[in-house]
Scaffold this motif. Structure first.
Motif, PDB file in Angstrom:
ATOM      1  N   GLY A 181      -2.338  30.376  -7.418  1.00 50.96           N
ATOM      2  CA  GLY A 181      -3.371  29.363  -7.217  1.00 50.96           C
ATOM      3  C   GLY A 181      -3.089  28.092  -7.991  1.00 50.96           C
ATOM      4  N   THR A 182      -3.446  26.969  -7.395  1.00 47.44           N
ATOM      5  CA  THR A 182      -3.318  25.677  -8.052  1.00 47.44           C
ATOM      6  C   THR A 182      -4.592  24.869  -7.803  1.00 47.44           C
ATOM      7  OG1 THR A 182      -1.904  23.716  -8.320  1.00 47.44           O
ATOM      8  CG2 THR A 182      -2.117  24.572  -6.090  1.00 47.44           C
ATOM      9  N   GLN A 183      -5.104  24.263  -8.871  1.00 48.99           N
ATOM     10  CA  GLN A 183      -6.373  23.547  -8.777  1.00 48.99           C
ATOM     11  C   GLN A 183      -6.172  22.167  -8.178  1.00 48.99           C
ATOM     12  OE1 GLN A 183      -9.666  24.548  -9.777  1.00 48.99           O
ATOM     13  NE2 GLN A 183     -10.214  22.661  -8.703  1.00 48.99           N
ATOM     14  N   VAL A 184      -7.001  21.842  -7.204  1.00 48.84           N
ATOM     15  CA  VAL A 184      -7.074  20.494  -6.643  1.00 48.84           C
ATOM     16  C   VAL A 184      -8.492  19.988  -6.877  1.00 48.84           C
ATOM     17  CG1 VAL A 184      -7.036  19.122  -4.534  1.00 48.84           C
ATOM     18  CG2 VAL A 184      -5.286  20.867  -4.910  1.00 48.84           C
ATOM     19  N   GLN A 205      10.242  42.581  -5.246  1.00 46.08           N
ATOM     20  CA  GLN A 205       8.909  42.032  -5.367  1.00 46.08           C
ATOM     21  C   GLN A 205       8.916  40.553  -4.978  1.00 46.08           C
ATOM     22  OE1 GLN A 205       6.246  43.691  -6.018  1.00 46.08           O
ATOM     23  NE2 GLN A 205       4.762  42.045  -6.347  1.00 46.08           N
ATOM     24  N   VAL A 206       8.088  40.205  -4.036  1.00 39.86           N
ATOM     25  CA  VAL A 206       8.012  38.817  -3.576  1.00 39.86           C
ATOM     26  C   VAL A 206       7.151  38.006  -4.540  1.00 39.86           C
ATOM     27  CG1 VAL A 206       7.265  37.305  -1.721  1.00 39.86           C
ATOM     28  CG2 VAL A 206       8.315  39.510  -1.184  1.00 39.86           C
ATOM     29  N   GLN A 207       7.644  36.847  -4.895  1.00 41.49           N
ATOM     30  CA  GLN A 207       6.880  35.928  -5.734  1.00 41.49           C
ATOM     31  C   GLN A 207       6.689  34.610  -5.015  1.00 41.49           C
ATOM     32  OE1 GLN A 207       9.112  35.804  -9.491  1.00 41.49           O
ATOM     33  NE2 GLN A 207       7.427  36.957 -10.408  1.00 41.49           N
ATOM     34  N   LEU A 208       5.486  34.060  -5.124  1.00 47.11           N
ATOM     35  CA  LEU A 208       5.164  32.754  -4.570  1.00 47.11           C
ATOM     36  C   LEU A 208       4.790  31.848  -5.730  1.00 47.11           C
ATOM     37  CD1 LEU A 208       2.903  33.800  -1.532  1.00 47.11           C
ATOM     38  CD2 LEU A 208       5.365  33.388  -1.557  1.00 47.11           C
ATOM     39  N   VAL A 209       5.518  30.761  -5.876  1.00 44.97           N
ATOM     40  CA  VAL A 209       5.286  29.838  -6.981  1.00 44.97           C
ATOM     41  C   VAL A 209       4.829  28.506  -6.418  1.00 44.97           C
ATOM     42  CG1 VAL A 209       6.297  28.659  -8.958  1.00 44.97           C
ATOM     43  CG2 VAL A 209       7.004  30.999  -8.393  1.00 44.97           C
ATOM     44  N   GLU A 210       3.611  28.116  -6.796  1.00 43.00           N
ATOM     45  CA  GLU A 210       3.001  26.891  -6.293  1.00 43.00           C
ATOM     46  C   GLU A 210       3.153  25.761  -7.287  1.00 43.00           C
ATOM     47  OE1 GLU A 210      -0.609  29.629  -4.503  1.00 43.00           O
ATOM     48  OE2 GLU A 210      -0.411  28.962  -6.576  1.00 43.00           O
ATOM     49  N   SER A 211       3.112  24.537  -6.759  1.00 45.53           N
ATOM     50  CA  SER A 211       3.095  23.357  -7.608  1.00 45.53           C
ATOM     51  C   SER A 211       2.449  22.219  -6.839  1.00 45.53           C
ATOM     52  CB  SER A 211       4.514  22.965  -8.036  1.00 45.53           C
ATOM     53  OG  SER A 211       5.313  22.682  -6.902  1.00 45.53           O
ATOM     54  N   GLY A 212       2.014  21.196  -7.576  1.00 45.54           N
ATOM     55  CA  GLY A 212       1.542  19.983  -6.935  1.00 45.54           C
ATOM     56  C   GLY A 212       0.059  19.730  -6.990  1.00 45.54           C
ATOM     57  N   GLY A 213      -0.725  20.638  -7.549  1.00 43.40           N
ATOM     58  CA  GLY A 213      -2.150  20.377  -7.650  1.00 43.40           C
ATOM     59  C   GLY A 213      -2.441  19.315  -8.707  1.00 43.40           C
ATOM     60  N   TYR A 271      -4.449  28.456  -2.687  1.00 42.88           N
ATOM     61  CA  TYR A 271      -3.563  29.610  -2.805  1.00 42.88           C
ATOM     62  C   TYR A 271      -2.531  29.602  -1.681  1.00 42.88           C
ATOM     63  CZ  TYR A 271      -6.984  31.578  -6.032  1.00 42.88           C
ATOM     64  OH  TYR A 271      -7.815  31.794  -7.096  1.00 42.88           O
ATOM     65  N   CYS A 272      -1.292  29.786  -2.060  1.00 37.91           N
ATOM     66  CA  CYS A 272      -0.221  29.948  -1.096  1.00 37.91           C
ATOM     67  C   CYS A 272      -0.253  31.367  -0.547  1.00 37.91           C
ATOM     68  CB  CYS A 272       1.115  29.666  -1.775  1.00 37.91           C
ATOM     69  SG  CYS A 272       2.565  29.860  -0.708  1.00 37.91           S
ATOM     70  N   TYR A 273       0.091  31.512   0.709  1.00 33.53           N
ATOM     71  CA  TYR A 273       0.065  32.805   1.403  1.00 33.53           C
ATOM     72  C   TYR A 273       1.371  32.970   2.177  1.00 33.53           C
ATOM     73  CZ  TYR A 273      -1.008  35.919   5.341  1.00 33.53           C
ATOM     74  OH  TYR A 273      -0.962  36.910   6.293  1.00 33.53           O
ATOM     75  N   ARG A 330      -7.992  28.226   0.439  1.00 33.08           N
ATOM     76  CA  ARG A 330      -8.646  27.642  -0.727  1.00 33.08           C
ATOM     77  C   ARG A 330      -9.949  28.362  -1.017  1.00 33.08           C
ATOM     78  NH1 ARG A 330     -10.038  21.631   1.813  1.00 33.08           N
ATOM     79  NH2 ARG A 330     -11.612  22.317   3.337  1.00 33.08           N
ATOM     80  N   GLN A 331     -10.337  28.256  -2.292  1.00 27.87           N
ATOM     81  CA  GLN A 331     -11.514  28.993  -2.741  1.00 27.87           C
ATOM     82  C   GLN A 331     -12.238  28.188  -3.805  1.00 27.87           C
ATOM     83  OE1 GLN A 331     -10.612  32.873  -4.407  1.00 27.87           O
ATOM     84  NE2 GLN A 331     -12.608  33.674  -3.792  1.00 27.87           N
ATOM     85  N   THR A 332     -13.580  28.139  -3.691  1.00 26.09           N
ATOM     86  CA  THR A 332     -14.428  27.548  -4.712  1.00 26.09           C
ATOM     87  C   THR A 332     -15.246  28.664  -5.355  1.00 26.09           C
ATOM     88  OG1 THR A 332     -16.083  27.042  -3.018  1.00 26.09           O
ATOM     89  CG2 THR A 332     -14.536  25.295  -3.607  1.00 26.09           C
ATOM     90  N   PRO A 333     -15.745  28.428  -6.572  1.00 25.44           N
ATOM     91  CA  PRO A 333     -16.459  29.492  -7.289  1.00 25.44           C
ATOM     92  C   PRO A 333     -17.605  30.082  -6.483  1.00 25.44           C
ATOM     93  CG  PRO A 333     -15.978  27.689  -8.768  1.00 25.44           C
ATOM     94  CD  PRO A 333     -15.590  27.226  -7.395  1.00 25.44           C
ATOM     95  N   GLY A 334     -17.649  31.397  -6.417  1.00 21.07           N
ATOM     96  CA  GLY A 334     -18.731  32.090  -5.738  1.00 21.07           C
ATOM     97  C   GLY A 334     -18.603  32.174  -4.230  1.00 21.07           C
ATOM     98  N   LYS A 335     -17.500  31.642  -3.709  1.00 22.59           N
ATOM     99  CA  LYS A 335     -17.317  31.661  -2.251  1.00 22.59           C
ATOM    100  C   LYS A 335     -16.048  32.421  -1.893  1.00 22.59           C
ATOM    101  CE  LYS A 335     -19.923  27.498  -1.220  1.00 22.59           C
ATOM    102  NZ  LYS A 335     -19.967  26.235  -0.445  1.00 22.59           N
TER     103      LYS A 335
END
Length: 116
Positions: free
Chosen positions: A109-112, A1-9, A94-96, A38-43
Motif C-alpha cells: 500500500g502507498t498513501q495518496v 514468493q511473489v512480492q509487489l513493491v509500490e512507489s510514487g504516492g 494497493y497494487c494487485y 484503493r481503501q479509506t479508513p472503515g471502508k
C-alpha cells in the motif's frame, strides 16, 4: 514468493498529478491481470483500474478519463498515471497481481493524499 513493491504516492493539491508504480518479482508463473485498488479508513478495498497481460483495461467510473493504467510486461511492472486529482481520491492505493491465473497478490500500500 511473489512480492509487489509500490512507489510514487504522496501529497498533492487538487488538480495535480501523481504516478504510481508497482514492480512484481519472484513469480515462476505468468502474471495475468495487474492493477490498483484503493481503501479509506472503515471502508472496503475498491477497484480503481485493471490491465490484462494483453493490454485490455478496466476502470471504475469515478476515475475514467483522469487515470491511465499501463504495464511493462518485460519488467512485470504496472503504472497508474493519475491526473486532475480530487480530494475524494485520497486513499491508500494497493497494487494487485493475479499470478498463474489463480493466485492473488497484494502490495503493501502507498498513501495518496489530495488536498483541497
Amino acid at each position: 514468493q511473489v512480492q509487489l513493491v509500490e512507489s510514487g504516492g504522496g501529497l498533492v493539491q487538487a488538480g495535480g498529478s501523481l504516478r504510481l508504480s508497482c514492480a512484481a518479482s519472484g513469480s515462476r508463473f505468468s502474471i495475468n491481470r495487474m492493477g490498483w485498488y484503493r481503501q479509506t479508513p472503515g471502508k472496503q478495498r475498491d477497484l480503481v483500474a485493471l490491465i490484462s497481460s494483453g493490454g485490455n483495461t478496466d476502470y471504475t467510473d469515478s476515475v475514467q478519463g483522469r487515470f491511465t493504467i499501463s504495464r511493462d510486461n518485460a519488467k512485470n511492472t504496472v503504472y497508474l498515471q493519475m491526473n486532475n486529482l480530487k480530494p475524494e481520491d485520497t486513499a491508500v492505493y494497493y497494487c494487485y497481481a493475479k499470478v498463474g491465473g489463480l493466485f492473488p497478490y497484494w502490495g503493501q500500500g502507498t498513501q495518496v493524499t489530495v488536498s483541497s
